[in-house]
Design an enzyme around this catalytic site. Structure first.
Site, PDB file in Angstrom:
ATOM      1  N   TYR A  26      15.982 -35.537 -70.350  1.00 56.64           N
ATOM      2  CA  TYR A  26      14.808 -34.831 -71.018  1.00 56.64           C
ATOM      3  C   TYR A  26      14.202 -36.248 -71.422  1.00 56.64           C
ATOM      4  CZ  TYR A  26      15.693 -30.102 -70.776  1.00 56.64           C
ATOM      5  OH  TYR A  26      15.306 -28.721 -70.177  1.00 56.64           O
ATOM      6  N   ASN A  77       4.034 -26.981 -71.908  1.00 55.89           N
ATOM      7  CA  ASN A  77       5.319 -26.803 -71.653  1.00 55.89           C
ATOM      8  C   ASN A  77       6.000 -25.655 -71.880  1.00 55.89           C
ATOM      9  OD1 ASN A  77       7.611 -26.858 -70.932  1.00 55.89           O
ATOM     10  ND2 ASN A  77       7.804 -29.348 -71.455  1.00 55.89           N
ATOM     11  N   HIS A  83      10.330 -18.887 -67.903  1.00 49.06           N
ATOM     12  CA  HIS A  83      10.839 -18.529 -66.721  1.00 49.06           C
ATOM     13  C   HIS A  83      11.017 -17.197 -67.113  1.00 49.06           C
ATOM     14  CE1 HIS A  83      11.672 -22.029 -65.539  1.00 49.06           C
ATOM     15  NE2 HIS A  83      12.338 -23.187 -66.615  1.00 49.06           N
ATOM     16  N   ASP A  90       0.672 -13.250 -70.245  1.00 48.15           N
ATOM     17  CA  ASP A  90      -0.193 -12.131 -71.291  1.00 48.15           C
ATOM     18  C   ASP A  90      -1.603 -13.222 -71.708  1.00 48.15           C
ATOM     19  OD1 ASP A  90       0.792 -10.567 -69.176  1.00 48.15           O
ATOM     20  OD2 ASP A  90       1.204  -9.606 -70.924  1.00 48.15           O
ATOM     21  N   HIS A 103       6.382 -29.933 -66.804  1.00 49.16           N
ATOM     22  CA  HIS A 103       7.321 -29.735 -66.970  1.00 49.16           C
ATOM     23  C   HIS A 103       7.656 -30.739 -67.493  1.00 49.16           C
ATOM     24  CE1 HIS A 103       7.870 -25.569 -67.450  1.00 49.16           C
ATOM     25  NE2 HIS A 103       6.982 -25.341 -66.270  1.00 49.16           N
ATOM     26  N   ILE A 104       8.738 -31.500 -68.260  1.00 44.34           N
ATOM     27  CA  ILE A 104       9.338 -33.317 -68.418  1.00 44.34           C
ATOM     28  C   ILE A 104      10.079 -33.226 -66.770  1.00 44.34           C
ATOM     29  CG2 ILE A 104      10.660 -34.429 -69.879  1.00 44.34           C
ATOM     30  CD1 ILE A 104       9.376 -32.812 -71.943  1.00 44.34           C
ATOM     31  N   ARG A 114      15.232 -22.213 -62.508  1.00 41.19           N
ATOM     32  CA  ARG A 114      14.016 -21.960 -63.481  1.00 41.19           C
ATOM     33  C   ARG A 114      13.323 -23.309 -62.753  1.00 41.19           C
ATOM     34  NH1 ARG A 114      16.135 -24.706 -68.028  1.00 41.19           N
ATOM     35  NH2 ARG A 114      18.456 -25.079 -68.524  1.00 41.19           N
TER      36      ARG A 114
END
Ligand code: DHK
Length: 152
Positions: A26, A77, A83, A90, A103-104, A114
């Site tokens: 990350y 994010n 996942h 919703d 997503h980084i 993932r």
């Protein structure tokens, strides 16, 4: 009603640990850095950003619901909730604001679990694996989507 010039930035569980969490995946930028990157990118387009990060699904859902009042779009994010979370999905479909999924890391190159995202087909913009600079890309692309919808 005139379109609000504000974006909601949502960061999900564990993203408060950015900078110390698995830096080989990350990077070393912190959540504050991410929020500044998004705010700076939004400011270029005359938007401001309300940022929320939580490790609690319900807090994120409430923030998404509140965005109906004063936001033109959502950059999200969802972290690991990407996942797993039907309820987060919703919430996003419920408020019907344009969404950018960020997503980084490049989730497609990581573990199989993932690879699936509950948010992917709800989002108009996807920025994946660009590191924290991806938040700026997501803001730029989301503002384009918002402008396109405003024109009709
Ligand atoms: C962040 C997380 O916390 C993970 O659970 C996702 C995502 C990937 C990211 O790359 O930003 O699987």
């Amino acid at each position: 009603m005139t379109m609000p010039r504000r974006l909601l930035l949502v960061n999900g569980p564990n993203l408060n640990l950015l900078g110390v969490r698995e830096p080989e995946i990350y990077g070393t930028a912190t959540l504050s850095d991410v929020e500044r990157i998004a705010s700076d990118a939004a400011a270029v387009h005359g938007f401001d950003v309300r940022a929320v990060q939580s490790n609690h699904e319900g807090v994120l859902i409430d923030a998404i619901h509140d965005a109906r009042e004063d936001c033109a779009g959502i950059v999200i994010n969802p972290g690991g909730l990407t996942h797993t979370s039907v309820v987060l999905r919703d919430a996003l479909t419920g408020v019907a604001l344009p969404v950018a999924e960020v997503h980084i890391s490049d989730v497609s190159q990581r573990e199989q679990f993932r690879h699936f995202s509950y948010v992917a087909d709800v989002a108009a913009v996807h920025v994946i694996g660009e590191g924290v600079d991806g938040y700026a890309t997501a803001v730029d692309l989301l503002v384009e989507v918002i402008a396109g919808r405003a024109e009709g």
